[in-house]
Motif scaffolding. Structure first.
Motif, PDB file in Angstrom:
ATOM      1  N   ARG A  29       0.841  -1.215   0.000  1.00  0.00           N
ATOM      2  CA  ARG A  29       0.000   0.000   0.000  1.00  0.00           C
ATOM      3  C   ARG A  29       0.871   1.258   0.000  1.00  0.00           C
ATOM      4  NH1 ARG A  29      -2.326   3.138   3.736  1.00  0.00           N
ATOM      5  NH2 ARG A  29      -1.721   1.924   5.581  1.00  0.00           N
ATOM      6  N   GLU A  30       0.528   2.220  -0.852  1.00  0.00           N
ATOM      7  CA  GLU A  30       1.236   3.504  -0.879  1.00  0.00           C
ATOM      8  C   GLU A  30       0.989   4.235   0.448  1.00  0.00           C
ATOM      9  OE1 GLU A  30       3.233   5.291  -3.198  1.00  0.00           O
ATOM     10  OE2 GLU A  30       3.436   3.233  -3.941  1.00  0.00           O
ATOM     11  N   PRO A  31       1.998   4.900   0.999  1.00  0.00           N
ATOM     12  CA  PRO A  31       1.755   5.607   2.269  1.00  0.00           C
ATOM     13  C   PRO A  31       0.848   6.818   2.093  1.00  0.00           C
ATOM     14  CG  PRO A  31       4.002   6.010   1.466  1.00  0.00           C
ATOM     15  CD  PRO A  31       3.389   5.017   0.537  1.00  0.00           C
ATOM     16  N   GLY A  32      -0.120   6.966   2.988  1.00  0.00           N
ATOM     17  CA  GLY A  32      -0.988   8.141   2.999  1.00  0.00           C
ATOM     18  C   GLY A  32      -0.353   9.240   3.862  1.00  0.00           C
ATOM     19  N   ALA A  33      -1.154  10.281   4.171  1.00  0.00           N
ATOM     20  CA  ALA A  33      -0.635  11.383   4.985  1.00  0.00           C
ATOM     21  C   ALA A  33      -0.204  10.850   6.353  1.00  0.00           C
ATOM     22  CB  ALA A  33      -1.712  12.440   5.149  1.00  0.00           C
ATOM     23  N   GLY A  34       0.978  11.247   6.774  1.00  0.00           N
ATOM     24  CA  GLY A  34       1.469  10.841   8.101  1.00  0.00           C
ATOM     25  C   GLY A  34       1.975   9.408   8.155  1.00  0.00           C
ATOM     26  N   GLU A  35       2.090   8.761   6.984  1.00  0.00           N
ATOM     27  CA  GLU A  35       2.542   7.365   6.969  1.00  0.00           C
ATOM     28  C   GLU A  35       3.904   7.235   6.288  1.00  0.00           C
ATOM     29  OE1 GLU A  35      -1.400   4.572   7.036  1.00  0.00           O
ATOM     30  OE2 GLU A  35      -0.713   5.230   5.061  1.00  0.00           O
ATOM     31  N   VAL A  36       4.555   6.123   6.561  1.00  0.00           N
ATOM     32  CA  VAL A  36       5.832   5.817   5.903  1.00  0.00           C
ATOM     33  C   VAL A  36       5.770   4.397   5.341  1.00  0.00           C
ATOM     34  CG1 VAL A  36       7.272   7.372   7.292  1.00  0.00           C
ATOM     35  CG2 VAL A  36       6.858   5.050   8.103  1.00  0.00           C
ATOM     36  N   LEU A  37       6.506   4.197   4.239  1.00  0.00           N
ATOM     37  CA  LEU A  37       6.641   2.855   3.670  1.00  0.00           C
ATOM     38  C   LEU A  37       8.043   2.350   4.023  1.00  0.00           C
ATOM     39  CD1 LEU A  37       5.864   0.451   1.807  1.00  0.00           C
ATOM     40  CD2 LEU A  37       6.747   1.804  -0.113  1.00  0.00           C
ATOM     41  N   VAL A  38       8.086   1.180   4.659  1.00  0.00           N
ATOM     42  CA  VAL A  38       9.352   0.652   5.180  1.00  0.00           C
ATOM     43  C   VAL A  38       9.669  -0.680   4.510  1.00  0.00           C
ATOM     44  CG1 VAL A  38      10.585  -0.023   7.299  1.00  0.00           C
ATOM     45  CG2 VAL A  38       8.735   1.652   7.422  1.00  0.00           C
ATOM     46  N   ARG A  39      10.935  -0.849   4.081  1.00  0.00           N
ATOM     47  CA  ARG A  39      11.378  -2.178   3.660  1.00  0.00           C
ATOM     48  C   ARG A  39      12.009  -2.834   4.891  1.00  0.00           C
ATOM     49  NH1 ARG A  39      14.807  -1.827  -1.129  1.00  0.00           N
ATOM     50  NH2 ARG A  39      16.322  -0.946   0.293  1.00  0.00           N
ATOM     51  N   ASN A  40      11.348  -3.863   5.403  1.00  0.00           N
ATOM     52  CA  ASN A  40      11.828  -4.480   6.636  1.00  0.00           C
ATOM     53  C   ASN A  40      13.146  -5.222   6.416  1.00  0.00           C
ATOM     54  OD1 ASN A  40       9.761  -3.617   8.304  1.00  0.00           O
ATOM     55  ND2 ASN A  40       8.412  -5.313   7.696  1.00  0.00           N
ATOM     56  N   ALA A  41      14.048  -5.060   7.358  1.00  0.00           N
ATOM     57  CA  ALA A  41      15.344  -5.753   7.296  1.00  0.00           C
ATOM     58  C   ALA A  41      15.371  -6.923   8.282  1.00  0.00           C
ATOM     59  CB  ALA A  41      16.475  -4.782   7.622  1.00  0.00           C
ATOM     60  N   TYR A  42      14.775  -6.730   9.456  1.00  0.00           N
ATOM     61  CA  TYR A  42      14.728  -7.777  10.492  1.00  0.00           C
ATOM     62  C   TYR A  42      13.337  -7.796  11.117  1.00  0.00           C
ATOM     63  CZ  TYR A  42      19.837  -7.773  10.327  1.00  0.00           C
ATOM     64  OH  TYR A  42      21.139  -7.864   9.913  1.00  0.00           O
ATOM     65  N   LEU A  43      12.842  -8.986  11.339  1.00  0.00           N
ATOM     66  CA  LEU A  43      11.553  -9.156  12.013  1.00  0.00           C
ATOM     67  C   LEU A  43      11.777  -9.873  13.340  1.00  0.00           C
ATOM     68  CD1 LEU A  43       9.450 -10.545   8.998  1.00  0.00           C
ATOM     69  CD2 LEU A  43       9.779  -8.160   9.671  1.00  0.00           C
ATOM     70  N   SER A  44      10.939  -9.575  14.294  1.00  0.00           N
ATOM     71  CA  SER A  44      11.044 -10.207  15.609  1.00  0.00           C
ATOM     72  C   SER A  44       9.976 -11.300  15.727  1.00  0.00           C
ATOM     73  CB  SER A  44      10.798  -9.141  16.681  1.00  0.00           C
ATOM     74  OG  SER A  44      10.936  -9.696  17.955  1.00  0.00           O
ATOM     75  N   VAL A  45      10.354 -12.447  16.246  1.00  0.00           N
ATOM     76  CA  VAL A  45       9.337 -13.435  16.640  1.00  0.00           C
ATOM     77  C   VAL A  45       9.461 -13.640  18.142  1.00  0.00           C
ATOM     78  CG1 VAL A  45       8.935 -14.639  14.458  1.00  0.00           C
ATOM     79  CG2 VAL A  45      10.896 -15.282  15.840  1.00  0.00           C
ATOM     80  N   ASP A  46       8.332 -13.587  18.822  1.00  0.00           N
ATOM     81  CA  ASP A  46       8.328 -13.540  20.292  1.00  0.00           C
ATOM     82  C   ASP A  46       7.280 -14.476  20.866  1.00  0.00           C
ATOM     83  OD1 ASP A  46      10.011 -10.916  21.002  1.00  0.00           O
ATOM     84  OD2 ASP A  46       8.827 -10.515  19.209  1.00  0.00           O
ATOM     85  N   PRO A  47       7.559 -15.019  22.060  1.00  0.00           N
ATOM     86  CA  PRO A  47       6.590 -15.921  22.686  1.00  0.00           C
ATOM     87  C   PRO A  47       5.203 -15.302  22.879  1.00  0.00           C
ATOM     88  CG  PRO A  47       8.696 -16.003  23.864  1.00  0.00           C
ATOM     89  CD  PRO A  47       8.795 -14.902  22.849  1.00  0.00           C
ATOM     90  N   TYR A  48       5.136 -13.969  23.146  1.00  0.00           N
ATOM     91  CA  TYR A  48       3.813 -13.370  23.415  1.00  0.00           C
ATOM     92  C   TYR A  48       2.881 -13.503  22.211  1.00  0.00           C
ATOM     93  CZ  TYR A  48       4.595  -9.206  20.549  1.00  0.00           C
ATOM     94  OH  TYR A  48       4.793  -8.365  19.482  1.00  0.00           O
ATOM     95  N   MET A  49       3.470 -13.716  21.013  1.00  0.00           N
ATOM     96  CA  MET A  49       2.632 -13.824  19.812  1.00  0.00           C
ATOM     97  C   MET A  49       1.718 -15.051  19.880  1.00  0.00           C
ATOM     98  SD  MET A  49       5.491 -12.739  17.043  1.00  0.00           S
ATOM     99  CE  MET A  49       5.931 -11.012  16.799  1.00  0.00           C
ATOM    100  N   ARG A  50       2.134 -16.052  20.647  1.00  0.00           N
ATOM    101  CA  ARG A  50       1.272 -17.229  20.807  1.00  0.00           C
ATOM    102  C   ARG A  50      -0.070 -16.808  21.414  1.00  0.00           C
ATOM    103  NH1 ARG A  50      -2.021 -20.011  20.639  1.00  0.00           N
ATOM    104  NH2 ARG A  50      -2.292 -22.237  20.956  1.00  0.00           N
ATOM    105  N   GLY A  51      -0.016 -15.902  22.388  1.00  0.00           N
ATOM    106  CA  GLY A  51      -1.244 -15.411  23.025  1.00  0.00           C
ATOM    107  C   GLY A  51      -2.130 -14.678  22.030  1.00  0.00           C
ATOM    108  N   ARG A  52      -1.531 -13.926  21.116  1.00  0.00           N
ATOM    109  CA  ARG A  52      -2.326 -13.146  20.151  1.00  0.00           C
ATOM    110  C   ARG A  52      -2.979 -14.052  19.107  1.00  0.00           C
ATOM    111  NH1 ARG A  52      -0.100  -7.659  17.939  1.00  0.00           N
ATOM    112  NH2 ARG A  52      -2.355  -7.441  17.716  1.00  0.00           N
TER     113      ARG A  52
END
Ligand code: NDP
Length: 332
Positions: A29-52
């Motif tokens: 998605r193109e960034p709208g007002a007040g938004e940024v477009l990011v190319r992710n370099a590193y992602l986090s995986v965390d135990p709390y995500m199991r709860g979500r």
């Protein structure tokens, strides 16, 4: 631009299965007002995500089915419609589990790749580091001379808890982890006084041997038999900071609590849960203090880096299994 992103398809029962998830292609998605477009370099995986992944009421909203899953990520800004952030800047944000993210700039924090490796902002200088710092120093009211026991001690939070306790003058630091290699790392590299493999013998017996004079602080990442053992070894005025209970995250039924809670009466013990989100006021102090220890080599850290967005799910499942030493990171 085509984006690959992970969606949750169904709510896992017990250990999450690959069929509960899908890696899908979607238009960026193109960034709208007040938004940024990011190319992710590193992602986090965390135990709390199991709860979500479950829809039980919790402190954080469940992941929505059929939508991109969220999580910590760092990357480079490609386009910006926000003041103060320019293309080429690097930001930390929470729109992870995808290659490109269009995010509200208010939810993005600029980070300096010259000051620390980008991945460090997800771990040792990021959320897990602050969790260790706040949980030990604030929730557990650590003070010099305390004897400290931490479970999950070779993980992101646990390895930092033990080292901060040592650097701040703990009388004894004890850790538990799930393999002999991790136990050796705790003692040989991180300077723990004692460590044990919880898979080998009952935790209570191993803790009593490792902490013959008891523990003043227990930092709980695991729950279950670890929590019961720590209550059993708690000294007068002991404090237990409940950070996580990873041993029960995949349980399908309520787990009975520790059988020895009454010991808190005679020890005047205190047990208190905490959430890192309530302690961001400590962030500047934490970054200054821990950053200096990292630069001087007094605090060491490891990362387990898995490559490729296609392996994001496997990396997450690996955290629940204990495949990681230190922070589990996905490199894109
Ligand atoms: P870790 O890097 O510690 O990874 C999780 C580790 O848990 C695994 O490596 C594994 O290590 C261990 N583990 C898995 N299953 C079990 C089990 N049944 N019994 C004992 N150990 C187990 O993750 P984090 O450092 O990111 O998180 C650590 C804890 O902190 C988690 O419980 C998490 O939910 C919690 N947390 C809480 C926050 C808060 O605000 N309260 C914020 C961030 C994290 P091993 O090989 O030793 O088994």
């Amino acid at each position: 631009m085509i984006n690959r992103e992970w969606h949750l398809l169904s709510r896992p029962v017990g250990v999450p299965k690959p069929e509960d998830f899908a890696l899908v292609e979607a238009e960026t998605r193109e960034p709208g007002a007040g938004e940024v477009l990011v190319r992710n370099a590193y992602l986090s995986v965390d135990p709390y995500m199991r709860g979500r992944m479950s829809d039980a009421k919790s402190y954080v909203a469940p992941f929505e089915l059929g939508k991109v899953m969220q999580g910590g990520a760092v990357g480079e800004v490609l386009k910006s419609n926000a003041e103060g952030i320019a293309p080429g800047d690097h930001v930390l944000h929470f729109g992870g589990w995808r290659e490109y993210a269009t995010v509200d700039a208010k939810q993005a924090v600029k980070v300096d790749p010259a000051a620390a490796p980008l991945s460090a902002y997800l771990g040792v200088l990021g959320m897990t580091g602050l969790t260790a710092y706040a949980g030990l120093l604030r929730t557990a009211s650590f003070k010099e001379g305390d004897s400290v026991f931490v479970s999950g001690a070779a993980g992101a939070v646990g390895s930092q808890v033990g080292q901060i306790a040592r650097l701040k003058g703990a009388s004894r630091v004890i850790g538990s982890a799930g393999s002999d290699e991790k136990v050796a790392l705790l003692v040989d590299e991180y300077g723990f006084d004692a460590a044990f493999n919880y898979r080998k013998e009952p935790v209570s017996r191993q803790l009593r041997a490792a902490a013959p004079d008891g523990v003043d602080v227990y930092f709980d990442n695991v729950g279950g038999d670890h929590l019961e053992a720590a209550i059993g070894s708690l000294n007068q005025g002991g404090r237990i900071a409940v950070c996580g209970m990873i041993s029960v995250y995949n349980n399908t039924e309520a787990t009975p609590g520790p059988r020895n809670l009454a010991r808190l009466i005679q020890t005047r013990g205190r047990i208190e849960g905490f959430l890192v989100g309530d302690h961001y006021d400590l962030q500047p102090q934490f970054v200054a203090e821990v950053g200096a220890w990292i630069r001087s080599g007094e605090l060491k850290y490891r990362e387990t880096v898995v490559e490729g967005i296609e392996n994001n799910l496997e990396a997450f499942l690996g955290v629940l299994r204990g495949d990681n030493t230190g922070k589990m990171i996905v490199k894109l």
